[in-house]
Design an enzyme around this catalytic site. Structure first.
Site, short mmCIF file in Angstrom:
data_model
loop_
_atom_site.label_atom_id
_atom_site.label_comp_id
_atom_site.label_asym_id
_atom_site.label_seq_id
_atom_site.Cartn_x
_atom_site.Cartn_y
_atom_site.Cartn_z
N GLY A 90 0.84 -1.21 0.00
CA GLY A 90 0.00 0.00 0.00
C GLY A 90 0.87 1.25 0.00
N GLY A 92 2.71 3.68 1.45
CA GLY A 92 3.27 3.90 2.78
C GLY A 92 3.80 5.30 2.96
CG ASP A 125 10.81 8.18 7.29
OD1 ASP A 125 10.35 7.76 6.20
OD2 ASP A 125 11.95 8.68 7.39
N GLY A 126 7.41 7.41 6.25
CA GLY A 126 6.50 8.08 5.33
C GLY A 126 7.15 9.17 4.49
NE ARG A 176 3.93 7.93 -8.65
CZ ARG A 176 4.37 6.93 -7.89
NH1 ARG A 176 5.60 6.45 -8.05
NH2 ARG A 176 3.62 6.38 -6.97
CG ASP A 252 5.28 -3.65 -4.74
OD1 ASP A 252 5.90 -4.69 -4.97
OD2 ASP A 252 5.81 -2.65 -4.21
CG ASN A 253 7.72 -1.17 -7.30
OD1 ASN A 253 6.91 -0.58 -6.57
ND2 ASN A 253 8.92 -1.53 -6.87
P1 AMP Z 1 9.20 0.66 -2.91
O1 AMP Z 1 10.33 -0.30 -2.73
O2 AMP Z 1 9.59 2.11 -2.89
O3 AMP Z 1 8.35 0.32 -4.07
O4 AMP Z 1 8.28 0.51 -1.60
C1 AMP Z 1 7.73 -0.70 -1.17
C2 AMP Z 1 6.73 -0.43 -0.08
O5 AMP Z 1 7.34 0.20 1.05
C3 AMP Z 1 5.57 0.48 -0.49
O6 AMP Z 1 4.44 0.02 0.19
C4 AMP Z 1 6.02 1.82 0.02
O7 AMP Z 1 4.95 2.70 0.25
C5 AMP Z 1 6.72 1.45 1.31
N1 AMP Z 1 7.73 2.43 1.72
C6 AMP Z 1 8.92 2.69 1.12
N2 AMP Z 1 9.60 3.64 1.79
C7 AMP Z 1 8.83 4.01 2.83
C8 AMP Z 1 8.97 4.96 3.89
N3 AMP Z 1 10.05 5.73 4.01
N4 AMP Z 1 7.95 5.05 4.77
C9 AMP Z 1 6.86 4.29 4.68
N5 AMP Z 1 6.67 3.39 3.72
C10 AMP Z 1 7.63 3.24 2.78
MG MG Z 2 6.76 0.74 -4.91
#
Ligand code: AMP
Ligand code: MG
Length: 487
Positions: A90, A92, A125-126, A176, A252-253
């Site tokens: 989801g 994040g 940390d979002g 984005r 998810d990407n």
């Molecule tokens: P990604 O590898 O960027 O595609 O992220 C994979 C998952 O981790 C997704 O659900 C992102 O929203 C979550 N995510 C990545 N970085 C963070 C962050 N700094 N804080 C919260 N969620 C994150």
């Molecule tokens: Mg992602």
């Protein structure tokens, strides 16, 4: 041209309700400031580009203000990460602010990345840091300029908010744009949580909004899946032809629209290397450059599994079978064009493979080779390029085949050849070291280099006066940069 307060919203995804996303407000950044904006992306929203310089722009895209009609939502999805199923991912750290439609009637999702914690943040940390936000911005817009489907980036907003990664950095947000933010992982989420009604609602939503022509087909869902297979085959063919390595092809990407999506430790190849791994946490090389092709199919199979409630397994298998031949046809077509060829011959695939092998063994710059090949006649160009190859005899043998091949189809005048080849062979690509230079300057508060690099990359096929340094091979320090996977 519109002012910022004149955007028109129509939040179709938000209307699907709480089973699909959760209302969350952005968490503002301290002292938000404009780092860079894309005029071309602003045009998609009919926005007057000068509004980027106004304080309210940085406030809106730095999480301080919202349009009254915006409905910020964190979407829920899951996905296969490095081959294993993760039942809940989801948004994040990103929020779908809403959907805006432009004068041409196109809807665009506004998604703010780095907007703070959500119910899907898990331990995170979002936030997003300036470094990775700049990389995503530059890559999205550069891919688009190369003709490679991608999510777009409207702007990067920097701040003084401290964010901890390996060291303290500063928080940033990227706005984005995409026609949809729905991923393969959305379908997987409703399939594995056994929510057939919501899954059907999601499928109807995607079909109606993004694949309406499939409604005319006897089996609309199957037609839609076939279209997703085709678009992904074409996308990955473009990545391979232009040397783009995504790095984190988790499901998810992967976009249901077949666009490049979710940028992490991506890289464009400098020297040609089929085995290149841009993601340093990818120890097995699952997402290496050449593995992108079979992984594309693997990911589509994961989506197919999630669609089994709607489509028979046999039909899904048949549609999946389209992937590889379509990929190969697109790839070969692109590589022929990169070689300046306008007709097709049976041995062209071998001609390409042989060249890539020679390039691999000699560490030849992938982008500059093709650009220089088009600078002059085939005979002159190969004579000049020969020095880049260690295996001279091997290259000479290839060059003979190539010259003969070019002669058989007739090459037109040298000018025609150059124009034809330069139109498909970029001079400027987003090399890691160029991004790094721009990031280093931006981290000390100087955004001019990010802006200049963005400008140069927006016309990658056109030679630009005074910009020679952006068309160079990387210096030694920039050859094997370790791009941090934390973002
Ligand atoms: P990604 O590898 O960027 O595609 O992220 C994979 C998952 O981790 C997704 O659900 C992102 O929203 C979550 N995510 C990545 N970085 C963070 C962050 N700094 N804080 C919260 N969620 C994150
Ligand atoms: Mg992602």
């Amino acid at each position: 041209m519109k002012a910022l307060d004149e955007l028109t919203f129509d939040n179709r995804f938000a209307r699907l309700g709480d089973a699909f996303s959760t209302h969350v407000l952005p968490e503002p950044l301290d002292e938000p400031r404009l780092v860079v904006a894309s005029d071309a992306a602003m045009a998609l929203l009919d926005l007057d580009p000068t509004v980027a310089e106004t304080p309210v722009f940085a406030e809106l895209f730095g999480g301080h203000k919202l349009w009254a009609e915006a409905e910020p939502r964190a979407m829920v999805y899951s996905g296969h990460q490095f081959g294993s199923y993760n039942p809940q991912l989801g948004d994040g750290r990103g929020l779908l602010l809403g959907e805006v439609y432009n004068a041409a009637g196109e809807h665009w999702d506004l998604h703010l990345k780095g907007a703070g914690q959500t119910p899907y943040s898990r331990m995170g940390d979002g936030r997003a840091v300036l470094r990775s936000s700049i990389r995503e911005f530059l890559a999205s817009e550069a891919l688009h300029a190369l003709g490679i489907p991608s999510s777009r980036a409207l702007c990067v907003i920097g701040s003084s908010t401290p964010v901890w990664r390996e060291k303290q950095e500063r928080g940033a947000m990227v706005l984005r744009l995409a026609r949809s933010h729905i991923r393969f992982g959305h379908f997987e989420y409703f399939y594995y949580t056994k929510k057939p009604e919501q899954q059907a609602e999601l499928a109807e939503h995607v079909l109606n909004l993004h694949y309406p022509e499939c409604r005319e087909q006897p089996e609309p869902y199957l037609a839609m899946f076939r279209e997703i297979v085709e678009r992904n085959a074409e996308l990955i063919a473009k990545w391979q032809a232009y040397g783009f390595c995504h790095g984190v092809m988790n499901t998810d990407n992967m976009s249901i629209l077949g666009i490049t999506f979710d940028f992490g430790p991506f890289a464009f190849l400098d020297d040609f290397d089929a085995h290149f791994i841009c993601n340093h946490s990818d120890h097995e090389g699952r997402y290496s450059f050449s593995n992108q092709v079979p992984i594309g199919q693997w990911n589509l199979s994961a989506l197919a599994q999630a669609l089994t409630p709607f489509i028979s397994v046999d039909a899904l298998k048949e549609a999946l079978g389209l992937y590889l031949p379509l990929y190969q046809a697109h790839y070969l077509d692109l590589m022929r064009r990169r070689l300046g060829l306008t007709t097709a011959e049976d041995d062209d695939q071998k001609l390409v493979e042989r060249l890539l092998k020679l390039m691999q063994n000699s560490g030849v710059d992938y982008t500059l080779f093709f650009r220089r090949l088009g600078d002059e006649s085939a005979a002159l160009a190969v004579t000049r390029l020969r020095d880049d190859f260690v295996d001279r005899a091997g290259f000479d043998a290839w060059a003979e085949l190539y010259k003969a091949r070019v002669e058989r189809e007739g090459d037109g005048t040298e000018e025609q050849r150059r124009a034809r080849m330069h139109a498909v062979n970029p001079l400027y690509i987003l090399r890691n070291y160029l991004a790094q230079n721009a990031i280093t300057a931006a981290e000390s508060g100087d955004y001019s280099e990010v802006r200049r690099l963005h400008e140069v990359l927006s016309k990658p096929f056109e030679e630009q006066a005074g910009m020679e340094q952006y068309a160079q091979r990387p210096p030694d320090w920039g050859k094997h940069l370790e791009i941090s996977c934390s973002s």
